[in-house]
Design a protein around this motif. Structure first.
Motif, short mmCIF file in Angstrom:
data_model
loop_
_atom_site.label_atom_id
_atom_site.label_comp_id
_atom_site.label_asym_id
_atom_site.label_seq_id
_atom_site.Cartn_x
_atom_site.Cartn_y
_atom_site.Cartn_z
N VAL A 1 0.86 -1.19 0.00
CA VAL A 1 0.00 0.00 0.00
C VAL A 1 0.89 1.23 0.00
N ASN A 2 0.70 2.09 -0.99
CA ASN A 2 1.40 3.37 -1.04
C ASN A 2 0.37 4.48 -0.90
N VAL A 3 0.62 5.37 0.04
CA VAL A 3 -0.32 6.46 0.32
C VAL A 3 0.22 7.76 -0.24
N LYS B 1 12.07 11.88 13.55
CA LYS B 1 11.07 12.92 13.83
C LYS B 1 9.95 12.91 12.77
N ASN B 2 9.48 11.70 12.52
CA ASN B 2 8.47 11.51 11.46
C ASN B 2 7.54 10.38 11.87
N ARG B 3 6.23 10.66 11.93
CA ARG B 3 5.24 9.65 12.29
C ARG B 3 4.30 9.35 11.12
N ASP B 4 4.57 9.94 9.97
CA ASP B 4 3.67 9.78 8.83
C ASP B 4 3.90 8.43 8.14
N ILE B 5 2.83 7.66 8.01
CA ILE B 5 2.91 6.35 7.35
C ILE B 5 2.45 6.49 5.91
N ARG B 6 3.36 6.25 4.98
CA ARG B 6 3.01 6.33 3.56
C ARG B 6 3.23 5.01 2.83
N GLN B 7 3.87 4.07 3.51
CA GLN B 7 4.14 2.77 2.88
C GLN B 7 3.84 1.66 3.87
N ILE B 8 3.09 0.65 3.41
CA ILE B 8 2.70 -0.46 4.28
C ILE B 8 2.87 -1.77 3.51
N TYR B 9 3.52 -2.74 4.15
CA TYR B 9 3.63 -4.09 3.59
C TYR B 9 2.67 -5.00 4.36
N PHE C 1 -4.43 6.77 -2.67
CA PHE C 1 -3.64 5.59 -2.30
C PHE C 1 -3.59 4.62 -3.48
N ARG C 2 -2.65 3.70 -3.40
CA ARG C 2 -2.52 2.66 -4.43
C ARG C 2 -2.25 1.33 -3.74
N ILE C 3 -2.99 0.31 -4.14
CA ILE C 3 -2.82 -1.03 -3.57
C ILE C 3 -2.34 -1.95 -4.69
N MET C 4 -1.22 -2.61 -4.44
CA MET C 4 -0.64 -3.51 -5.45
C MET C 4 -0.33 -4.86 -4.82
N ASP C 5 -0.47 -5.92 -5.61
CA ASP C 5 0.00 -7.23 -5.16
C ASP C 5 0.96 -7.80 -6.20
N GLN C 6 1.54 -8.95 -5.89
CA GLN C 6 2.55 -9.53 -6.78
C GLN C 6 2.02 -9.83 -8.17
N SER C 7 0.79 -10.32 -8.25
CA SER C 7 0.25 -10.70 -9.56
C SER C 7 0.11 -9.48 -10.46
#
Length: 391
Positions: free
Chosen positions: A63-65, A207-215, A246-252
């Protein structure tokens, strides 16, 4: 028997002008070599990239935000809440930063430090060569511990055991608790050149709490789409229906995109190389026309002795096919060797496939046949009386 005799005549004609025959075949040789080498490199690159994507972890969802208006990222709680699903096995938000790592007089500039939790190891299928990976207690306790990629460990410590040693990341002390096994590069970057610290430690370090990438790891390949749908629904609620946030990607999806691009590239490279085969075919036609002119009296004598039109036609077509066939065989050998050499230099498996070899050879024979028909037909249609009078 007629075909065997025609082949013998064709070989005698080719051997009587060795240099001219070689130069004629050179276009076919270069064409077949180029087709095999370029297509093999393209296919080898596809296999290499596919392997890299698959090595990123099983059932992987990324997931990329990008954000929406003032909401450019997720909070830690929002990111972790995505795990509340029966289809998701593990989740690790990631925050990255560039640092200078130092140990004694050794340093690594501009290396990537990733703030992750303990789930990151299973999600990305990472193996620990020594020590351990980040534990939940490291994250909750905001411990200053670090796990080093194999390349970073080698540059900082050489052959010294780094476990338990203290390194400095941008001047702050971190204790090394683990070393990753070498994994190599992937389209997501190389973990071998990275350093990993607990995610909550990263909040204060960078000094950063922003989540922009999630595995995220789905429970199985069959639940990947179901997990993506749930994630998509939750993110749409957070970003008020903005699908561009946001963008959601998987391996396929990644594999499909990569395979589409590389297949197009391989086809393009093969097409460009195929042009040289056509040029080689034009060279064959040119030489065959010269051969017809040179052997006009011979053709007249054969016709006077009873040779039929189809016999003359067969003789020159077989000669053309022999030239293109021999050129194709030599091109296959050179192309195979060149593919292996280039593949070794580029560190990819570029071994030519049987289909590539057969298609390129067949194309070379077809080119020889196509460009040999006109000279053969011209020779077959010669008037025997005029041919005998030709000087």
């Amino acid at each position: 028997m007629r075909y065997v005799e025609a082949l013998k005549i064709a070989i005698r004609s080719i051997l009587s002008n060795k240099m001219r025959s070689f130069l004629t075949m050179l276009g076919i040789i270069i064409g077949v070599t180029a087709v095999i080498a370029l297509v093999s490199i393209g296919q080898g690159s596809t296999r290499s990239i596919t392997s890299q994507i698959q090595s990123m972890g099983s059932n992987l969802i990324m997931v990329n935000v990008m954000g929406r208006g003032g909401e450019s990222s997720l909070t830690y709680d929002q990111a972790i809440a995505l795990k509340d699903s029966s289809f998701i096995a593990a989740i690790s938000p990631v925050i990255s930063s560039s640092v200078t790592a130092m140990y004694g007089n050794n340093s690594v500039d501009n290396t990537t430090v990733n703030g992750v939790n303990g789930d990151y190891q299973s999600i990305r299928d990472l193996q620990v060569a020594a020590g351990r990976f980040i534990l939940p207690m490291d994250d909750e306790g905001r411990n200053k511990v670090a796990v080093l990629g194999s390349n970073v460990a080698r540059e900082l410590f050489g052959f010294t055991d780094p476990i338990g040693k203290t390194i400095k990341l941008n001047g702050q002390n971190f204790t090394v608790v683990g070393i990753l096994s070498q994994k190599g590069s992937s389209i997501a970057g190389s973990d071998d050149d990275s350093i990993f610290i607990p995610l909550k430690t990263m909040f204060y370090f960078a000094k950063n709490r922003d989540i922009r990438q999630i595995y995220i790891e789905a429970t199985s390949p069959d639940t990947v789409e179901l997990a993506k749908n749930e994630i998509n629904s939750k993110l749409l609620q957070i970003f008020k229906g903005d699908t561009n946030a946001f963008r959601i990607m998987d391996q396929s999806q990644i594999l499909s995109t990569v395979n589409s691009v590389t297949a197009t590239l391989s086809l393009l490279l093969g097409g460009i190389a195929g042009i040289s085969l056509l040029v080689g075919g034009i060279g064959i036609m040119n030489i065959m026309l010269v051969s017809v002119t040179e052997r006009t009296r011979e053709i007249g004598i054969r016709k006077a002795l009873g040779a039929k039109k189809k016999d003359i036609l067969l003789q020159f077509i077989i000669e053309s096919l022999t030239l293109s066939g021999l050129g194709g065989i030599v091109g296959i050998i050179v192309g195979y060797v060149l593919s292996m050499v280039l593949g070794s230099a580029m560190n990819i498996n570029a071994k030519p496939s049987l289909s590539t070899v057969l298609i390129s050879f067949s194309f070379s024979v077809i080119v020889g046949l196509f460009f040999g028909v006109y000279p053969a037909n011209k020779a077959a249609n010669l008037n025997p009386i005029e041919a005998l009078r030709y000087e």
